[in-house]
Design a protein around this motif. Structure first.
Motif, PDB file in Angstrom:
ATOM      1  N   GLY A 157     -78.171  48.762   1.831  1.00  0.00           N
ATOM      2  CA  GLY A 157     -78.614  49.111   3.425  1.00  0.00           C
ATOM      3  C   GLY A 157     -79.506  50.186   2.538  1.00  0.00           C
ATOM      4  N   LEU A 158     -80.108  50.336   1.349  1.00  0.00           N
ATOM      5  CA  LEU A 158     -80.869  51.043   0.532  1.00  0.00           C
ATOM      6  C   LEU A 158     -82.164  49.823   0.226  1.00  0.00           C
ATOM      7  N   GLY A 159     -81.690  48.801   0.232  1.00  0.00           N
ATOM      8  CA  GLY A 159     -82.916  47.816   0.345  1.00  0.00           C
ATOM      9  C   GLY A 159     -84.131  48.236   0.734  1.00  0.00           C
ATOM     10  N   PRO A 160     -83.847  47.728   2.438  1.00  0.00           N
ATOM     11  CA  PRO A 160     -84.654  48.409   3.707  1.00  0.00           C
ATOM     12  C   PRO A 160     -86.094  49.306   2.858  1.00  0.00           C
ATOM     13  N   LEU A 161     -85.064  50.540   3.008  1.00  0.00           N
ATOM     14  CA  LEU A 161     -85.783  51.975   2.912  1.00  0.00           C
ATOM     15  C   LEU A 161     -86.585  51.642   1.972  1.00  0.00           C
ATOM     16  N   VAL A 162     -85.824  51.642   0.550  1.00  0.00           N
ATOM     17  CA  VAL A 162     -86.463  51.022  -1.142  1.00  0.00           C
ATOM     18  C   VAL A 162     -87.985  50.282  -1.180  1.00  0.00           C
ATOM     19  N   GLY A 163     -87.738  48.921  -0.280  1.00  0.00           N
ATOM     20  CA  GLY A 163     -88.918  47.698   0.002  1.00  0.00           C
ATOM     21  C   GLY A 163     -89.735  48.681   0.437  1.00  0.00           C
ATOM     22  N   GLY A 164     -90.086  49.234   1.815  1.00  0.00           N
ATOM     23  CA  GLY A 164     -90.816  50.208   2.591  1.00  0.00           C
ATOM     24  C   GLY A 164     -91.299  51.336   1.474  1.00  0.00           C
ATOM     25  N   LEU A 165     -90.626  52.267   0.602  1.00  0.00           N
ATOM     26  CA  LEU A 165     -91.941  52.864  -0.113  1.00  0.00           C
ATOM     27  C   LEU A 165     -92.653  52.626  -1.163  1.00  0.00           C
ATOM     28  N   LEU A 166     -91.554  50.756  -1.628  1.00  0.00           N
ATOM     29  CA  LEU A 166     -92.388  50.615  -3.160  1.00  0.00           C
ATOM     30  C   LEU A 166     -93.884  49.194  -2.326  1.00  0.00           C
ATOM     31  N   ILE A 167     -94.039  48.982  -1.206  1.00  0.00           N
ATOM     32  CA  ILE A 167     -94.647  48.559   0.132  1.00  0.00           C
ATOM     33  C   ILE A 167     -95.793  49.477   0.331  1.00  0.00           C
ATOM     34  N   GLU A 168     -95.565  50.489   0.785  1.00  0.00           N
ATOM     35  CA  GLU A 168     -96.708  51.407   1.039  1.00  0.00           C
ATOM     36  C   GLU A 168     -97.181  51.791   0.165  1.00  0.00           C
ATOM     37  N   ASN A 169     -96.650  52.147  -0.563  1.00  0.00           N
ATOM     38  CA  ASN A 169     -97.430  52.849  -2.118  1.00  0.00           C
ATOM     39  C   ASN A 169     -97.945  52.078  -3.259  1.00  0.00           C
ATOM     40  N   PHE A 170     -96.885  51.072  -3.522  1.00  0.00           N
ATOM     41  CA  PHE A 170     -97.716  49.790  -4.820  1.00  0.00           C
ATOM     42  C   PHE A 170     -97.690  48.165  -3.596  1.00  0.00           C
ATOM     43  N   ALA A 171     -98.162  47.750  -5.022  1.00  0.00           N
ATOM     44  CA  ALA A 171     -98.820  46.335  -4.591  1.00  0.00           C
ATOM     45  C   ALA A 171     -96.889  45.520  -4.337  1.00  0.00           C
ATOM     46  N   TRP A 172     -97.234  44.303  -3.672  1.00  0.00           N
ATOM     47  CA  TRP A 172     -96.930  43.455  -3.476  1.00  0.00           C
ATOM     48  C   TRP A 172     -95.862  42.973  -4.602  1.00  0.00           C
ATOM     49  N   SER A 173     -96.229  43.078  -5.714  1.00  0.00           N
ATOM     50  CA  SER A 173     -95.227  42.445  -7.062  1.00  0.00           C
ATOM     51  C   SER A 173     -94.148  44.286  -7.302  1.00  0.00           C
ATOM     52  N   SER A 174     -94.584  44.749  -7.117  1.00  0.00           N
ATOM     53  CA  SER A 174     -93.783  46.237  -7.445  1.00  0.00           C
ATOM     54  C   SER A 174     -91.932  45.756  -7.284  1.00  0.00           C
ATOM     55  N   VAL A 175     -91.588  45.190  -6.115  1.00  0.00           N
ATOM     56  CA  VAL A 175     -90.410  44.522  -5.338  1.00  0.00           C
ATOM     57  C   VAL A 175     -90.025  43.665  -6.479  1.00  0.00           C
ATOM     58  N   PHE A 176     -90.653  42.740  -6.948  1.00  0.00           N
ATOM     59  CA  PHE A 176     -90.169  42.087  -8.280  1.00  0.00           C
ATOM     60  C   PHE A 176     -89.794  43.340  -9.039  1.00  0.00           C
ATOM     61  N   LEU A 177     -90.323  44.020  -9.895  1.00  0.00           N
ATOM     62  CA  LEU A 177     -90.527  44.680 -10.854  1.00  0.00           C
ATOM     63  C   LEU A 177     -89.396  46.075 -11.647  1.00  0.00           C
ATOM     64  N   LEU A 178     -89.026  46.010  -9.932  1.00  0.00           N
ATOM     65  CA  LEU A 178     -88.716  46.701  -9.833  1.00  0.00           C
ATOM     66  C   LEU A 178     -86.922  47.025 -10.281  1.00  0.00           C
ATOM     67  N   ASN A 179     -86.333  45.247 -10.083  1.00  0.00           N
ATOM     68  CA  ASN A 179     -85.367  44.905 -11.262  1.00  0.00           C
ATOM     69  C   ASN A 179     -85.597  44.914 -12.529  1.00  0.00           C
ATOM     70  N   VAL A 180     -86.743  45.111 -12.647  1.00  0.00           N
ATOM     71  CA  VAL A 180     -86.567  45.054 -14.716  1.00  0.00           C
ATOM     72  C   VAL A 180     -85.808  46.664 -15.713  1.00  0.00           C
ATOM     73  N   PRO A 181     -86.141  47.730 -14.816  1.00  0.00           N
ATOM     74  CA  PRO A 181     -85.688  48.512 -15.409  1.00  0.00           C
ATOM     75  C   PRO A 181     -83.919  48.291 -14.876  1.00  0.00           C
ATOM     76  N   ILE A 182     -83.820  48.447 -13.839  1.00  0.00           N
ATOM     77  CA  ILE A 182     -82.271  48.660 -13.774  1.00  0.00           C
ATOM     78  C   ILE A 182     -81.335  47.573 -14.484  1.00  0.00           C
ATOM     79  N   ALA A 183     -81.825  46.051 -14.359  1.00  0.00           N
ATOM     80  CA  ALA A 183     -80.949  45.239 -15.399  1.00  0.00           C
ATOM     81  C   ALA A 183     -81.252  45.488 -16.657  1.00  0.00           C
ATOM     82  N   ALA A 184     -82.366  45.929 -17.248  1.00  0.00           N
ATOM     83  CA  ALA A 184     -82.404  46.340 -18.691  1.00  0.00           C
ATOM     84  C   ALA A 184     -81.757  47.508 -19.191  1.00  0.00           C
ATOM     85  N   ILE A 185     -80.890  48.667 -18.267  1.00  0.00           N
ATOM     86  CA  ILE A 185     -80.314  49.677 -18.719  1.00  0.00           C
ATOM     87  C   ILE A 185     -78.484  49.052 -18.368  1.00  0.00           C
ATOM     88  N   ALA A 186     -78.553  48.345 -16.928  1.00  0.00           N
ATOM     89  CA  ALA A 186     -77.033  47.630 -16.988  1.00  0.00           C
ATOM     90  C   ALA A 186     -77.202  46.954 -18.255  1.00  0.00           C
TER      91      ALA A 186
END
Length: 531
Positions: A157-186
């Protein structure tokens, strides 16, 4: 990470069990978020790398193919060598692959990154549910699994919203880099709060069974993915299905003729397992198929941006946890089969309401409809997952969890393929007259995709362009209604089968079959290994 000899390990794991669940849910959100975020970024990636439609499709499909193909094997590896270890290795692989995405110079490299992420995901997903089965006692397990099922919808449910925010404000690679801090915390929290557990029997991995399962599932998923493009009766599709059937039969023969099977096929004699598994697969069939069309409806028919469409779909993320919580109390009152059946009927009724939508339906109606749809789906997913896991011995929780996840993937992929084909066929039939007079290439594109038709109409301009866009939007709404009717019929049929086949309570199933907890190897090792 080996079995603990500390007599207090088990009590320590029990005391930390809700922290453990939080870490597992965070890992689960990572998987769900990644797929939906990527879909929003595909148009940007297409422009950046001049990618073809086929290359973009394989960015999505390569992950699904590897993920689904490896699930059973990775679940078995977790049972054999440790579920917490499998989770941690999966998080490392997932984060490392995501971190390399900005270095990619072409789409082929991105596809390779997605394959690596599929391997990591196949380690993460079954580990989350199997650890729950070993950390929580039976009295609390249903509640924990309900929370797990509720959280599983957050990423979607959150993916489309988060993806839209990232693409509008950052480069395409941000949708991949988003995974890094989440995985690191987990990963960090996992070392602190996720105890180790494994099959105490020390059974060896069934390597022939693993190879056969990977081949069978991969061939089946490949056939499903390629069927809409190549045709359901094309040599490629039929060949993939034939290979899947042969390898599947070989896998079944192997599992019934070895002393240490990877998947005990006797599980399918348990009506809670079989009916629950069927409910999960067919619910995802209906859900993914319709959502596939819904995203196009929001953007190409209602004219919403990717971010606006994502905002509307946030109701899914809100409603699934709410519905899962409702299901917990409903099961205690009415029984698992009736709750699942009722949830499926609600899903069917909501899907049928799609037939009343128009090219100008108010967004609040769309958002409210999605909310109710998610409530119905949650009342299927949570109790069905609990039914499946209650039939699996704790020692084999990894394989049981992998089977649950595999059915979700197969059902979803088949739903997109079958219901997507129904939708595309209905759309083409309704557009046949509207594209007459257009150049051949433009006519083919407009008759195949509502997005292409709207774009071509914009280039035409004037009354002719407005007429083409209007017919395209109306045709797509009619096609979506046809697809919704098919999905609703599947939901109703599944409801009937579940209510008739599944016992209302676990005790009713145990009267006909041997209880899972009394099967050989059903007792797991102490679950309280500190990290």
């Amino acid at each position: 990470m080996t079995a603990s000899t500390d007599p207090n390990a088990g009590s320590r794991a029990y005391a930390r069990r809700w922290w453990t669940l939080g870490v597992l849910c965070l890992s689960l959100v990572l998987i769900g978020l990644d797929n939906t975020v990527l879909n929003v970024a595909l148009p940007t990636i297409q422009r950046t790398f001049s990618a073809t439609a086929s290359e973009l499709q394989w960015m999505v499909d390569a992950y699904v193919l590897v993920f689904a193909g490896l699930l059973l094997t990775m679940g078995a590896l977790g049972d054999r060598f440790g579920r917490a270890r499998a989770l941690q290795i999966g998080l490392i692989i997932f984060a490392a692959a995501s971190l390399t995405a900005p270095l990619a110079t072409d789409v082929t490299q991105l596809i390779a990154i997605r394959i690596a992420m599929g391997i990591g995901g196949a380690l993460i997903m079954p580990s989350t549910l199997s650890v729950i089965a070993n950390v929580f006692p039976p009295a609390e397990r249903a509640r924990a699994i309900t929370i797990w099922a509720g959280v599983s919808g957050l990423g979607v449910g959150l993916g489309p919203l988060v993806g839209g925010l990232l693409i509008e404000n950052f480069a395409w690679s941000s949708v991949f880099l988003l995974n890094v801090p989440i995985a690191a915390i987990a990963l960090l929290l996992g070392f602190m709060f996720v105890p180790e557990s494994r099959d105490p029997s020390g059974a060896r991995l069934d390597l022939p069974g693993a190879v056969l399962s990977i081949g069978a599932v991969s061939s089946l998923v490949y056939g499903i993915i390629e069927a809409p493009a190549n045709g359901w009766t094309s040599p490629t599709t039929l060949g993939a299905f034939a290979i899947a059937a042969v390898l599947g039969l070989a896998f079944a023969w192997r599992e019934t003729h070895t002393r240490e099977p990877m998947l005990d096929l006797a599980l399918f004699r348990d009506r809670r397992f079989t009916a629950g598994a069927g409910a999960i697969a067919l619910t995802f069939f209906a859900m993914f198929g319709v959502i596939f069309g819904l995203t196009q409806y929001l953007q190409f028919v209602l004219g919403k941006t990717a971010l606006e469409a994502g905002t509307l779909m946030v109701t899914l993320a809100i409603a699934i946890p709410v519905g899962a919580r409702i299901s917990l109390k409903a099961v205690a009152h009415a029984g698992t089969n009736r709750v699942i059946g009722g949830g499926l009927v609600l899903v069917a009724l909501v899907l049928l309401s799609f037939t009343q939508w128009t090219p100008t339906t108010d967004t609040w109606i769309v958002s409210g409809t999605l909310f109710v749809l998610a409530i119905g789906m949650a009342n299927v997913m949570a109790p069905a997952t609990g039914a499946v896991m209650s039939a699996v011995p704790e020692a084999k929780a990894g394989v049981g969890s992998a089977m649950n996840d595999l059915l979700r993937q197969l059902g979803g992929a088949l739903g997109v393929a079958v219901i997507g084909s129904v939708m595309n066929t209905a759309y083409r039939d309704r557009m046949a007259g509207a594209v007459i007079g257009l150049p051949a290439q433009a006519a083919a594109a407009a008759g195949d995709s509502v997005g292409a038709a709207v774009a071509i109409a914009g280039r035409l301009g004037g009354p002719a362009g407005q007429a083409l866009a209007g017919v395209a939007r109306s045709s797509f709404v009619d096609a979506l209604a046809t697809a919704a009717i098919v999905a609703a019929a599947v939901a109703v049929l599944t409801a009937v089968l579940v209510v008739r086949a599944m016992p209302a309570r676990a005790s009713e199933s145990e009267a006909a079959t041997e209880p899972a907890t009394q099967r050989p190897g059903a007792t797991a090792i102490p679950t309280g290994v500190g990290h």
